[in-house]
Scaffold this motif. Sequence first.
Motif, PDB file in Angstrom:
ATOM      1  N   ALA A  24      -8.741  67.473  58.653  1.00 24.91           N
ATOM      2  CA  ALA A  24     -10.178  67.244  58.797  1.00 24.91           C
ATOM      3  C   ALA A  24     -10.968  68.532  58.607  1.00 24.91           C
ATOM      4  N   ARG A  25     -10.404  69.668  59.012  1.00 31.36           N
ATOM      5  CA  ARG A  25     -11.095  70.945  58.879  1.00 31.36           C
ATOM      6  C   ARG A  25     -11.008  71.497  57.457  1.00 31.36           C
TER       7      ARG A  25
ATOM      8  N   GLY B 257      -3.420  70.537  48.694  1.00 28.29           N
ATOM      9  CA  GLY B 257      -2.539  71.667  48.937  1.00 28.29           C
ATOM     10  C   GLY B 257      -1.894  71.660  50.301  1.00 28.29           C
ATOM     11  N   GLY B 258      -2.531  71.023  51.288  1.00 29.47           N
ATOM     12  CA  GLY B 258      -1.932  70.866  52.596  1.00 29.47           C
ATOM     13  C   GLY B 258      -1.545  72.178  53.244  1.00 29.47           C
ATOM     14  N   SER B 259      -0.252  72.337  53.533  1.00 34.20           N
ATOM     15  CA  SER B 259       0.238  73.503  54.270  1.00 34.20           C
ATOM     16  C   SER B 259      -0.072  74.807  53.542  1.00 34.20           C
ATOM     17  N   TYR B 260      -0.099  74.778  52.216  1.00 34.32           N
ATOM     18  CA  TYR B 260      -0.450  75.984  51.459  1.00 34.32           C
ATOM     19  C   TYR B 260      -1.840  76.475  51.838  1.00 34.32           C
ATOM     20  N   ILE B 261      -2.786  75.558  51.952  1.00 31.93           N
ATOM     21  CA  ILE B 261      -4.158  75.918  52.313  1.00 31.93           C
ATOM     22  C   ILE B 261      -4.196  76.513  53.714  1.00 31.93           C
ATOM     23  N   TYR B 262      -3.474  75.889  54.652  1.00 35.21           N
ATOM     24  CA  TYR B 262      -3.517  76.348  56.031  1.00 35.21           C
ATOM     25  C   TYR B 262      -2.884  77.739  56.164  1.00 35.21           C
ATOM     26  N   LEU B 263      -1.775  77.971  55.480  1.00 35.03           N
ATOM     27  CA  LEU B 263      -1.138  79.289  55.529  1.00 35.03           C
ATOM     28  C   LEU B 263      -2.023  80.358  54.890  1.00 35.03           C
ATOM     29  N   ARG B 264      -2.683  80.004  53.798  1.00 32.31           N
ATOM     30  CA  ARG B 264      -3.555  80.959  53.128  1.00 32.31           C
ATOM     31  C   ARG B 264      -4.731  81.350  54.025  1.00 32.31           C
ATOM     32  N   GLU B 265      -5.314  80.355  54.709  1.00 30.80           N
ATOM     33  CA  GLU B 265      -6.452  80.633  55.582  1.00 30.80           C
ATOM     34  C   GLU B 265      -6.033  81.439  56.811  1.00 30.80           C
ATOM     35  N   ALA B 266      -4.813  81.173  57.326  1.00 30.80           N
ATOM     36  CA  ALA B 266      -4.394  81.799  58.581  1.00 30.80           C
ATOM     37  C   ALA B 266      -3.720  83.153  58.376  1.00 30.80           C
TER      38      ALA B 266
ATOM     39  N   GLN C  56      -2.824  85.550  51.400  1.00 26.79           N
ATOM     40  CA  GLN C  56      -2.370  85.056  50.107  1.00 26.79           C
ATOM     41  C   GLN C  56      -0.844  85.099  49.951  1.00 26.79           C
ATOM     42  N   LEU C  57      -0.197  86.192  50.395  1.00 26.19           N
ATOM     43  CA  LEU C  57       1.236  86.356  50.137  1.00 26.19           C
ATOM     44  C   LEU C  57       2.093  85.293  50.815  1.00 26.19           C
ATOM     45  N   PRO C  58       1.959  85.040  52.120  1.00 16.75           N
ATOM     46  CA  PRO C  58       2.764  83.971  52.727  1.00 16.75           C
ATOM     47  C   PRO C  58       2.508  82.614  52.090  1.00 16.75           C
ATOM     48  N   ALA C  59       1.248  82.338  51.758  1.00 19.43           N
ATOM     49  CA  ALA C  59       0.929  81.062  51.127  1.00 19.43           C
ATOM     50  C   ALA C  59       1.552  80.977  49.738  1.00 19.43           C
TER      51      ALA C  59
END
Length: 241
Positions: free
Chosen positions: A70-71, A76-85, A88-91
């Motif tokens: 919802a946020r 992209g799902g988990s990719y988006i969440y990892l990138r935001e948190a 870029q490298l972990p995502a």
Amino acid sequence: MSTESNTYLRRLGTWDAAMIVIGGVIGAGIFSTPSTLAQRTSSGWELLALWVVGGLLTLTGVLSYAELGARRPQAGGSYIYLREAFGQLPAFLFGWTMALINYPGSVAAVATIFAQYFCAALGLSLLYIKPVAAGAIAFIVGVNLFGIRAGAWMQNIFTLLKLAAIVLLVVAGVVLADGHLGVSLAVDPGRDVPPGALFGALLPVLFTYGGFHYLNDLAGEVRNPQRTLPLALGLGMAGVM
């Protein structure tokens, strides 16, 4: 808000999204895990309790993904969440791991299991397993080339068929029990299962419940995602349990 030209078309409704959740969770695991659980439990009640406990634990993950979706309702799902948190490298590493190892391996495994059942049902030689598996993957890719609606229709039909297969197994089991269902639920005094084995038995249960996160990968194609994603995840997981 202006609509960007490079965004996906949001054509998936609540029903389609819930079917994606159910179809993502119900896979080959549900047809093989129960025998493993039966080996690690001493009664049918314990076995059923494991599915309830595992479902409730999984529900916590479902609620977390509902909030994340919802946020950040983007493809992209988990990719988006990892990138935001985490950046870029972990995502990037996660995305390429999924693209090169995880998703291809999962698709190949499911297609191979399907081919094994298919060849066994038709009495075909084991030599046909790999061609049938490759043909199944090519068929699914071909259908999705026609767009998100064609893929959604195929997903809905296959999910309903899987649900029908499980209902058929449940009904057959109750009928074959023929009044002796209480015996299968009672504790077997001949089986000495240590209490700690139940915690180990939760692992295959949680593995079987996995797959609900696939919907968030398609969040960019869901209509009204702030409402649809949480509702579809909740309904889909409740239906699976």
